[in-house]
Design an enzyme around this catalytic site. Structure first.
Site, short mmCIF file in Angstrom:
data_model
loop_
_atom_site.label_atom_id
_atom_site.label_comp_id
_atom_site.label_asym_id
_atom_site.label_seq_id
_atom_site.Cartn_x
_atom_site.Cartn_y
_atom_site.Cartn_z
N ARG A 198 0.76 -1.31 0.07
CA ARG A 198 -0.05 -0.12 -0.08
C ARG A 198 1.06 1.30 -0.02
O ARG A 198 2.00 1.46 0.18
CB ARG A 198 -0.93 0.08 1.23
CG ARG A 198 -0.28 -0.47 2.56
CD ARG A 198 -0.52 0.38 3.70
NE ARG A 198 -0.46 1.68 3.62
CZ ARG A 198 0.70 2.50 3.40
NH1 ARG A 198 1.84 1.67 3.72
NH2 ARG A 198 0.78 3.88 3.71
N GLY A 199 0.14 2.47 -0.16
CA GLY A 199 1.18 3.83 -0.25
C GLY A 199 1.02 4.03 -1.57
O GLY A 199 1.45 3.29 -2.59
N ARG B 248 -6.58 -0.37 -7.44
CA ARG B 248 -7.09 0.74 -6.56
C ARG B 248 -7.36 2.11 -7.06
O ARG B 248 -6.39 2.51 -8.02
CB ARG B 248 -5.95 0.87 -5.40
CG ARG B 248 -6.01 -0.27 -4.39
CD ARG B 248 -5.18 -0.04 -3.21
NE ARG B 248 -6.16 0.82 -2.33
CZ ARG B 248 -5.42 1.36 -1.37
NH1 ARG B 248 -4.05 1.26 -0.87
NH2 ARG B 248 -6.16 2.19 -0.46
N GLN C 25 -2.66 2.64 10.13
CA GLN C 25 -1.13 2.66 9.27
C GLN C 25 -0.03 3.58 10.29
O GLN C 25 1.20 3.37 10.00
CB GLN C 25 -1.22 3.44 7.82
CG GLN C 25 -2.01 2.45 6.77
CD GLN C 25 -3.37 2.64 6.60
OE1 GLN C 25 -4.20 3.02 7.60
NE2 GLN C 25 -3.89 2.85 5.60
N ASP D 200 -2.20 11.18 -1.95
CA ASP D 200 -2.53 10.19 -3.04
C ASP D 200 -2.81 10.65 -4.44
O ASP D 200 -2.48 9.98 -5.31
CB ASP D 200 -3.51 9.24 -2.16
CG ASP D 200 -3.14 8.28 -1.32
OD1 ASP D 200 -2.52 7.48 -1.26
OD2 ASP D 200 -3.27 9.13 -0.08
N ASN E 135 -5.87 12.71 0.53
CA ASN E 135 -4.98 11.75 1.44
C ASN E 135 -5.81 11.07 2.35
O ASN E 135 -6.87 11.10 2.25
CB ASN E 135 -3.91 12.83 2.14
CG ASN E 135 -2.64 11.83 2.88
OD1 ASN E 135 -2.10 11.18 2.06
ND2 ASN E 135 -2.53 12.00 3.99
N LYS E 136 -5.12 9.99 3.07
CA LYS E 136 -5.69 9.12 3.94
C LYS E 136 -6.77 9.86 4.65
O LYS E 136 -6.59 11.08 5.24
CB LYS E 136 -4.94 8.47 4.72
CG LYS E 136 -5.41 7.54 5.90
CD LYS E 136 -6.08 6.39 5.06
CE LYS E 136 -5.61 5.58 3.91
NZ LYS E 136 -6.28 4.69 3.25
O1 MRU Z 1 -4.68 3.33 1.88
P1 MRU Z 1 -3.15 3.47 1.77
O2 MRU Z 1 -2.44 2.89 3.06
O3 MRU Z 1 -2.44 2.70 0.46
O4 MRU Z 1 -2.94 4.84 1.69
C1 MRU Z 1 -2.12 5.88 1.30
C2 MRU Z 1 -1.41 6.41 2.61
O5 MRU Z 1 -0.68 5.74 3.13
C3 MRU Z 1 -1.69 7.66 2.88
O6 MRU Z 1 -2.74 8.47 2.42
C4 MRU Z 1 -0.26 8.53 2.78
O7 MRU Z 1 -0.25 9.71 3.33
C5 MRU Z 1 0.22 8.91 1.16
S1 MRU Z 1 0.85 7.59 0.38
C6 MRU Z 1 2.38 8.06 0.06
#
Ligand code: MRU
Length: 360
Positions: A51-52, A94, A206, A247, A257-258
């Site tokens: 992920r990320g 995703r 996370q 993201d 972002n998350k």
């Molecule tokens: O759902 P995830 O864990 O893939 O989400 C992405 C993230 O970890 C965050 O939103 C993060 O701040 C950006 S990813 C570089």
């Protein structure tokens, strides 16, 4: 970055296998997983084994290269049919992070170029080589860009800075270095006494599981806080600045972002605290006019009802909500550009309204 003193990346390719860090097992177990074909690779992206934004970009790119290597067809039409299906499967694994589609497209275009210019080499072979070459280049660029983000962002940190971050935008999320934590690592390596408040980041935690673990490997001082604690800490003058990852960044500077990022940005503005977003230029989507057009991933409500943890030596999943309760689980939110002080990229810190200038 280091794990027990040894350097690792979050993903790489070995022959026809894609090797990833099995992220759901962290922080309790560090395990590498070999993905044997592009279907396994796509599933690892979908189910968040990896992920990320940057890491899923690089993994998607390796997945398409893996498909090119593994599809054994010798004639063009069946090869193109199968590689086209692999491309769609990986690209759509995703929806929110711009990096996934961006990276998979770059491998696809590299194959198309190779097909046009494959003089002297069998066209399918030329496409395979181009795919592997481009995927490795993409992974390398994440590493280089993370290092540049570290240098660019360093000037925002002084000895004594207390930084709040959300989710995990570290090396696990971006192949190596990371985005938001990259300047923090560099400041720490240079002996500046920085301290980080790490949001736990429900529902998948996370921050508590991954960001804290990464910081422990590098010895960066930090404490995990409940997602709801940031406001009180800001009110008490205990936060000097926020740095989060992204993201997808729209052309007007709105940031996906998350989930939970938006709340922190609004609180930071209320308290006069600078709110920075750090991301490589591959996360900027110049074709997306504003945050309203960014697709927000809705994940399973299971992630709300259950948490994973360690019970003695055993990893266990426990239910935290009533058996018959229902939940909704949007995985990302949009922080409007007006709440963002600056966007740290590999080429400089930009005002959100100027973010298009960061795209080459
Ligand atoms: O759902 P995830 O864990 O893939 O989400 C992405 C993230 O970890 C965050 O939103 C993060 O701040 C950006 S990813 C570089």
């Amino acid at each position: 970055m280091r794990v027990r003193g040894k350097n690792y990346r979050a993903v790489w390719m070995e022959g026809g296998d894609v090797v990833v860090v099995n992220q759901p097992l962290l922080p309790h177990k560090f395990e590498l997983l070999r993905l044997k074909n592009h279907k396994q690779t796509a599933e690892a992206i979908r189910n968040m084994t990896v992920r990320g934004a940057g890491t899923i970009g690089a993994t998607g790119a390796f997945g398409l290269a893996q498909a090119a290597l593994n599809i054994s067809e010798r004639s063009m039409y069946p090869f193109m049919t199968r590689i086209g299906k692999a491309y769609a499967l990986l690209r759509d694994a995703r929806p929110t992070a711009a990096d996934l589609a961006h990276a998979v497209d770059r491998v696809w275009f590299a194959m198309a170029d190779a097909l046009r210019t494959s003089e002297g080499v069998r066209p399918i072979e030329a496409m395979r080589r181009a795919a592997v070459g481009r995927a490795n280049q993409i992974a390398r660029e994440y590493v280089e860009r993370g290092e540049s983000i570290a240098r660019v962002g360093l000037k925002l940190l002084r000895s004594g800075s207390r930084i709040l971050t959300h989710c995990n935008a570290g090396w696990l999320a971006l192949v190596d270095w990371g985005s938001a934590p990259a300047p923090i690592y560099l400041a720490h390596h240079k002996g500046r006494k920085v301290f980080v408040w790490v949001d736990e980041t429900r529902p998948r935690n996370q921050g508590a599981n991954l960001t804290s673990w990464e910081f422990l490997q590098e010895g960066v001082p930090h404490k995990i806080i409940a997602d709801n604690a940031g406001g009180l800490l800001m009110q008490r003058g205990l936060v000097d600045l926020c740095i989060v990852g992204a993201d997808r960044i729209a052309a007007n500077g709105d940031v996906a972002n998350k989930i939970g990022t938006y709340q922190k940005a609004v609180l930071a503005k209320e308290h006069g605290i600078p709110f920075y977003v750090a991301a490589p230029s591959s996360t900027i989507d110049p074709k997306c006019p504003s945050g309203a057009k960014i697709p927000i991933e809705e994940r399973s409500e299971e992630e709300m009802h259950f948490v994973w943890g360690k019970d003695g030596s055993k990893l266990t999943k426990v239910r935290v909500s009533p058996e018959r309760a229902r939940a909704v689980n949007p995985a990302f939110d949009i922080t409007p550009a007006k709440y963002v002080t600056g966007i740290i990229t590999e080429s400089g810190v930009y005002k959100p309204k100027d973010i298009r200038k960061a795209v080459k």
